[in-house]
Design a protein around this motif. Structure first.
Motif, PDB file in Angstrom:
ATOM      1  N   ALA A 216       0.895  -1.208   0.068  1.00  0.00           N
ATOM      2  CA  ALA A 216      -0.011  -0.031  -0.013  1.00  0.00           C
ATOM      3  C   ALA A 216       0.836   1.257  -0.092  1.00  0.00           C
ATOM      4  CB  ALA A 216      -0.917  -0.004   1.375  1.00  0.00           C
ATOM      5  N   PHE A 217       1.915   1.132   0.603  1.00  0.00           N
ATOM      6  CA  PHE A 217       2.952   2.449   0.638  1.00  0.00           C
ATOM      7  C   PHE A 217       3.250   2.770  -0.642  1.00  0.00           C
ATOM      8  CE2 PHE A 217       4.613   1.350   5.365  1.00  0.00           C
ATOM      9  CZ  PHE A 217       3.436   1.923   6.125  1.00  0.00           C
ATOM     10  N   SER A 218       3.867   1.699  -1.413  1.00  0.00           N
ATOM     11  CA  SER A 218       4.331   1.773  -2.752  1.00  0.00           C
ATOM     12  C   SER A 218       2.996   2.486  -3.764  1.00  0.00           C
ATOM     13  CB  SER A 218       4.665   0.514  -3.469  1.00  0.00           C
ATOM     14  OG  SER A 218       5.810  -0.129  -2.622  1.00  0.00           O
ATOM     15  N   ILE A 219       1.779   2.096  -3.554  1.00  0.00           N
ATOM     16  CA  ILE A 219       0.807   2.613  -4.365  1.00  0.00           C
ATOM     17  C   ILE A 219       0.585   4.020  -4.081  1.00  0.00           C
ATOM     18  CG2 ILE A 219      -1.796   2.373  -4.654  1.00  0.00           C
ATOM     19  CD1 ILE A 219      -0.446   0.148  -6.032  1.00  0.00           C
ATOM     20  N   VAL A 220       0.378   4.576  -2.659  1.00  0.00           N
ATOM     21  CA  VAL A 220       0.179   5.716  -2.249  1.00  0.00           C
ATOM     22  C   VAL A 220       1.587   6.851  -2.819  1.00  0.00           C
ATOM     23  CG1 VAL A 220      -1.261   5.161  -0.410  1.00  0.00           C
ATOM     24  CG2 VAL A 220       0.964   5.978   0.010  1.00  0.00           C
ATOM     25  N   ASN A 221       2.654   6.171  -2.738  1.00  0.00           N
ATOM     26  CA  ASN A 221       3.639   6.923  -3.066  1.00  0.00           C
ATOM     27  C   ASN A 221       3.650   7.384  -4.514  1.00  0.00           C
ATOM     28  OD1 ASN A 221       5.099   6.855  -0.592  1.00  0.00           O
ATOM     29  ND2 ASN A 221       6.380   5.261  -1.177  1.00  0.00           N
ATOM     30  N   ALA A 222       3.133   6.267  -5.179  1.00  0.00           N
ATOM     31  CA  ALA A 222       2.988   6.434  -6.667  1.00  0.00           C
ATOM     32  C   ALA A 222       2.042   7.570  -7.230  1.00  0.00           C
ATOM     33  CB  ALA A 222       2.595   5.049  -7.469  1.00  0.00           C
ATOM     34  N   CYS A 223       1.137   7.633  -6.286  1.00  0.00           N
ATOM     35  CA  CYS A 223       0.036   8.690  -6.384  1.00  0.00           C
ATOM     36  C   CYS A 223       0.302  10.120  -5.749  1.00  0.00           C
ATOM     37  CB  CYS A 223      -1.263   8.203  -5.913  1.00  0.00           C
ATOM     38  SG  CYS A 223      -1.892   6.728  -6.537  1.00  0.00           S
ATOM     39  N   GLU A 224       1.558  10.208  -5.214  1.00  0.00           N
ATOM     40  CA  GLU A 224       1.827  11.433  -4.621  1.00  0.00           C
ATOM     41  C   GLU A 224       1.097  11.458  -3.211  1.00  0.00           C
ATOM     42  OE1 GLU A 224       2.510  14.566  -7.109  1.00  0.00           O
ATOM     43  OE2 GLU A 224       3.996  13.669  -8.134  1.00  0.00           O
ATOM     44  N   GLY A 225       0.786  10.462  -2.621  1.00  0.00           N
ATOM     45  CA  GLY A 225       0.087  10.481  -1.538  1.00  0.00           C
ATOM     46  C   GLY A 225       0.873  10.437  -0.185  1.00  0.00           C
ATOM     47  N   PHE A 226       0.583   9.908   1.070  1.00  0.00           N
ATOM     48  CA  PHE A 226       1.436  10.026   2.030  1.00  0.00           C
ATOM     49  C   PHE A 226       1.347   8.562   2.586  1.00  0.00           C
ATOM     50  CE2 PHE A 226      -0.039  14.351   2.075  1.00  0.00           C
ATOM     51  CZ  PHE A 226       0.968  15.048   2.379  1.00  0.00           C
ATOM     52  N   SER A 227       2.687   8.029   2.856  1.00  0.00           N
ATOM     53  CA  SER A 227       2.848   6.754   3.423  1.00  0.00           C
ATOM     54  C   SER A 227       3.358   6.836   4.656  1.00  0.00           C
ATOM     55  CB  SER A 227       3.827   5.998   2.355  1.00  0.00           C
ATOM     56  OG  SER A 227       4.941   6.876   2.097  1.00  0.00           O
ATOM     57  N   VAL A 228       2.569   6.384   5.568  1.00  0.00           N
ATOM     58  CA  VAL A 228       2.926   6.712   7.282  1.00  0.00           C
ATOM     59  C   VAL A 228       3.215   5.280   7.803  1.00  0.00           C
ATOM     60  CG1 VAL A 228       2.254   7.905   9.254  1.00  0.00           C
ATOM     61  CG2 VAL A 228       1.580   8.710   7.045  1.00  0.00           C
ATOM     62  N   LEU A 229       4.552   5.246   8.307  1.00  0.00           N
ATOM     63  CA  LEU A 229       5.053   3.973   8.910  1.00  0.00           C
ATOM     64  C   LEU A 229       4.780   3.969  10.438  1.00  0.00           C
ATOM     65  CD1 LEU A 229       6.335   1.068   8.887  1.00  0.00           C
ATOM     66  CD2 LEU A 229       8.656   2.553   9.255  1.00  0.00           C
ATOM     67  N   VAL A 230       4.338   3.157  11.017  1.00  0.00           N
ATOM     68  CA  VAL A 230       3.914   3.258  12.440  1.00  0.00           C
ATOM     69  C   VAL A 230       5.112   2.217  13.037  1.00  0.00           C
ATOM     70  CG1 VAL A 230       2.663   2.755  14.452  1.00  0.00           C
ATOM     71  CG2 VAL A 230       1.547   3.276  12.163  1.00  0.00           C
ATOM     72  N   GLY A 231       5.883   2.875  13.839  1.00  0.00           N
ATOM     73  CA  GLY A 231       7.048   2.190  14.529  1.00  0.00           C
ATOM     74  C   GLY A 231       8.367   2.237  13.619  1.00  0.00           C
ATOM     75  N   ASP A 232       9.241   1.304  13.806  1.00  0.00           N
ATOM     76  CA  ASP A 232      10.626   1.443  13.332  1.00  0.00           C
ATOM     77  C   ASP A 232      11.080   0.224  12.167  1.00  0.00           C
ATOM     78  OD1 ASP A 232      11.381   3.268  15.173  1.00  0.00           O
ATOM     79  OD2 ASP A 232      11.253   1.789  16.798  1.00  0.00           O
ATOM     80  N   ARG A 233      10.241  -0.065  11.526  1.00  0.00           N
ATOM     81  CA  ARG A 233      10.639  -1.244  10.560  1.00  0.00           C
ATOM     82  C   ARG A 233      11.506  -0.748   9.478  1.00  0.00           C
ATOM     83  NH1 ARG A 233       8.353  -2.800   6.878  1.00  0.00           N
ATOM     84  NH2 ARG A 233       6.184  -1.966   7.334  1.00  0.00           N
ATOM     85  N   HIS A 234      12.696  -1.301   9.280  1.00  0.00           N
ATOM     86  CA  HIS A 234      13.576  -0.926   8.258  1.00  0.00           C
ATOM     87  C   HIS A 234      13.981  -2.103   7.303  1.00  0.00           C
ATOM     88  CE1 HIS A 234      14.497   2.942  10.045  1.00  0.00           C
ATOM     89  NE2 HIS A 234      14.615   2.345  11.069  1.00  0.00           N
ATOM     90  N   PRO A 235      14.090  -2.016   6.053  1.00  0.00           N
ATOM     91  CA  PRO A 235      13.666  -0.925   5.241  1.00  0.00           C
ATOM     92  C   PRO A 235      12.264  -0.890   4.994  1.00  0.00           C
ATOM     93  CG  PRO A 235      14.211  -2.797   3.866  1.00  0.00           C
ATOM     94  CD  PRO A 235      14.381  -3.171   5.235  1.00  0.00           C
ATOM     95  N   SER A 236      11.706   0.324   4.719  1.00  0.00           N
ATOM     96  CA  SER A 236      10.339   0.572   4.633  1.00  0.00           C
ATOM     97  C   SER A 236      10.196   1.745   3.404  1.00  0.00           C
ATOM     98  CB  SER A 236       9.555   0.982   5.756  1.00  0.00           C
ATOM     99  OG  SER A 236       8.226   1.355   5.306  1.00  0.00           O
ATOM    100  N   ALA A 237       9.211   1.413   2.445  1.00  0.00           N
ATOM    101  CA  ALA A 237       8.959   2.320   1.446  1.00  0.00           C
ATOM    102  C   ALA A 237       8.106   3.733   1.763  1.00  0.00           C
ATOM    103  CB  ALA A 237       8.028   1.962   0.183  1.00  0.00           C
ATOM    104  N   ALA A 238       7.890   3.506   3.307  1.00  0.00           N
ATOM    105  CA  ALA A 238       7.253   4.915   3.782  1.00  0.00           C
ATOM    106  C   ALA A 238       7.895   6.191   3.945  1.00  0.00           C
ATOM    107  CB  ALA A 238       6.563   4.465   5.130  1.00  0.00           C
TER     108      ALA A 238
END
Ligand SMILES: [Mg+2]
Length: 265
Positions: A216-238
């Motif tokens: 879902a992060f990749s989809i919203v990034n492609a639409c210039e939306g906001f990808s919001v990660l909760v917590g500390d996971r790495h790596p992330s597209a958020a």
């Protein structure tokens, strides 16, 4: 948005802006809205959270959906007041559309019954390990039994041999056997909602903590939306981050009060 323009969290990603009236907001549930519990049935829905979500949905013209690995039945059991809201369950395998129509998950193959029985047998030798059947999906949890991780992973790998169209999807202290191939995920769930009113034409925003949220992060990034990660996971597209579920709940509550620039009642 330049990251230097906004406050950075300790994880290095900026805090998201307050929700704006033209957003389409997608919220993961466990580890995002709700703190994890040892067993998925033990999570606590804080007072006011349902009310805040309903208010925010109204402020966004109904463009708010829950997108979870849980079944819709489980989501509705926890969030009774939100039964009218659009939602996607089982990582997108089932959906409740904005007009109330339901998309149902595929029928489970017969072989899953045997795998389920064997998994429960295995869990008995690892106290705390939990096997959760959700339609065609089978989740192997080790949050309360970390030492069971390798055994459950090995079991999942072996199970894929009798579930040929399945894949194993990793999560936070959980591995989920689910139909594979081009079956829906949280990203396609977001795309499905964004193709229809009241989501269409809005800025998509996805908030979540799971590995499965990366679609879902990749989809919203492609639409210039906001990808919001909760917590500390790495790596992330958020590209934005909130530190924990309490911060997510605060962020939503402040938006409903109109305390920040953005959505106002
Ligand atoms: Mg989650």
């Amino acid at each position: 948005m330049e990251s230097r323009d906004v406050p950075l969290t300790e994880g290095g990603l900026p805090l998201p802006p307050s929700p704006a009236p033209d957003w389409a907001l997608f919220l993961d549930v466990d580890g995002c809205l709700l703190d994890f519990a040892q067993h998925p049935s033990q999570v606590v829905v804080p007072v006011h959270l349902q009310r805040d979500i309903v208010r925010l949905s109204d402020l966004l013209g109904g463009a708010l959906a829950l997108v979870s690995g849980r079944s819709l039945e489980s989501i509705d059991e926890m969030f009774g007041e939100l039964r009218a809201l659009p939602a996607a369950g089982m990582h997108g395998l089932e959906r409740r559309e904005p007009d109330g129509r339901r998309t149902f998950p595929p029928i489970a193959p017969q072989a899953l019954d045997g795998v389920y029985a064997e998994a429960r047998q295995l869990a008995m030798s690892h106290p705390g390990a939990i096997i959760e059947r959700k339609g065609p999906n089978l989740a192997l949890h080790w949050r309360a039994a970390p030492e069971a991780r390798d055994a459950l992973r090995a079991f999942a790998a072996a199970a894929l041999r009798v579930l040929p169209d399945y894949r194993a999807q990793g999560g936070d202290m959980v591995l989920e056997l689910r139909p594979g191939g081009s079956s829906p995920d949280k990203g396609t769930a977001v795309e499905g909602f964004m193709a229809q009113a009241p989501f269409r034409g809005r800025t998509p925003v996805f908030v979540g903590d799971d590995l499965t949220d990366e679609h879902a992060f990749s989809i919203v990034n492609a639409c210039e939306g906001f990808s919001v990660l909760v917590g500390d996971r790495h790596p992330s597209a958020a590209r934005w981050r909130l530190p924990n579920p309490a911060a997510v709940r605060d962020w939503l509550a402040r938006a409903t009060l109109g305390a920040h620039d953005g959505v106002h009642a």
